[in-house]
Design an enzyme around this catalytic site. Sequence first.
Site, PDB file in Angstrom:
ATOM      1  N   GLY A  47       0.795  -1.212   0.000  1.00 12.67           N
ATOM      2  CA  GLY A  47       0.000   0.000   0.000  1.00 12.67           C
ATOM      3  C   GLY A  47       0.828   1.263   0.000  1.00 12.67           C
ATOM      4  N   TYR A 154      33.296  -0.896  -1.491  1.00 14.28           N
ATOM      5  CA  TYR A 154      32.002  -0.912  -0.817  1.00 14.28           C
ATOM      6  C   TYR A 154      32.163  -0.491   0.642  1.00 14.28           C
ATOM      7  CZ  TYR A 154      27.739  -2.700   1.344  1.00 14.28           C
ATOM      8  OH  TYR A 154      26.580  -2.812   2.069  1.00 14.28           O
ATOM      9  N   LYS A 158      30.650   2.902   2.573  1.00 11.31           N
ATOM     10  CA  LYS A 158      29.832   2.871   3.780  1.00 11.31           C
ATOM     11  C   LYS A 158      30.519   3.606   4.936  1.00 11.31           C
ATOM     12  CE  LYS A 158      26.219   0.581   2.281  1.00 11.31           C
ATOM     13  NZ  LYS A 158      24.930   1.295   2.092  1.00 11.31           N
TER      14      LYS A 158
END
Length: 250
Positions: A47, A154, A158
């Site tokens: 939704g 990576y 981060k």
Amino acid sequence: MARGILVTGGATGIGLAVARHFADEGETVVITGRRQAPLEAAAKEIGATAVVCDHTDPQAVARLLPRLPGRLDVLVNNAGGNTDFDAPAGAGGAGGDGATPEALEAFVRAFRANLDANLLSAALTTKAVEGRLAPGGAVVSIGSIAADKGSGAYGAAKAGLASWNLGLARELGPRGITANVVAPGYIADTEFFRDHLTAERRAQLIGSTAVGRAGTPGDIAGAVAFLASEAARDITAQVLNVNGGERGTR
């Protein structure tokens, strides 16, 4: 009144779990991603409103803005992932004195891809929406245990995300907006490893935790929900590690 929530990378895994939590609470949720089919399926399931967006592209982010609520209470910077898993073998370059210009160029492209996907995406999106972030709101960015493990481009991206968040918290703090990072360890049931994770490696990752279990997307969703709640209004400029004790702090 329902809060306005933006979850980037919200079609699968952690992002979907985060978006589902907020949707279940009756919030107005927008999820983004680069793949239209899974994004629309996720939005229908929970939704939410789906908007296709590449958060490394300034033009795409600008096109996203009219599709967002005028007031954003929570921004979850989840888009990203280790782009090395998507690169052809050897794309990182051979390294050493014998490296060719072509190999070095490939190395640069691969390194920048991780920085763009995991650091620039969060910074660009936050910059784009900062004017509509509501007082008392929260920015939560998804980091990684890799930031503390020397995990190549990576991990560097981060680690940069956590450093960038420190300045962001100072910038947004006078408006009553918090900025934090949730840093997962190994989380099962996501697309992160792109089917590259062997059973042996999975067992190693679980065995390195204190609790002897893999994390779940729901674990991360719970941490994000807490940081976006009234209970966390005095928590900002922090990294919340959710890794089953694989790496502890003092």
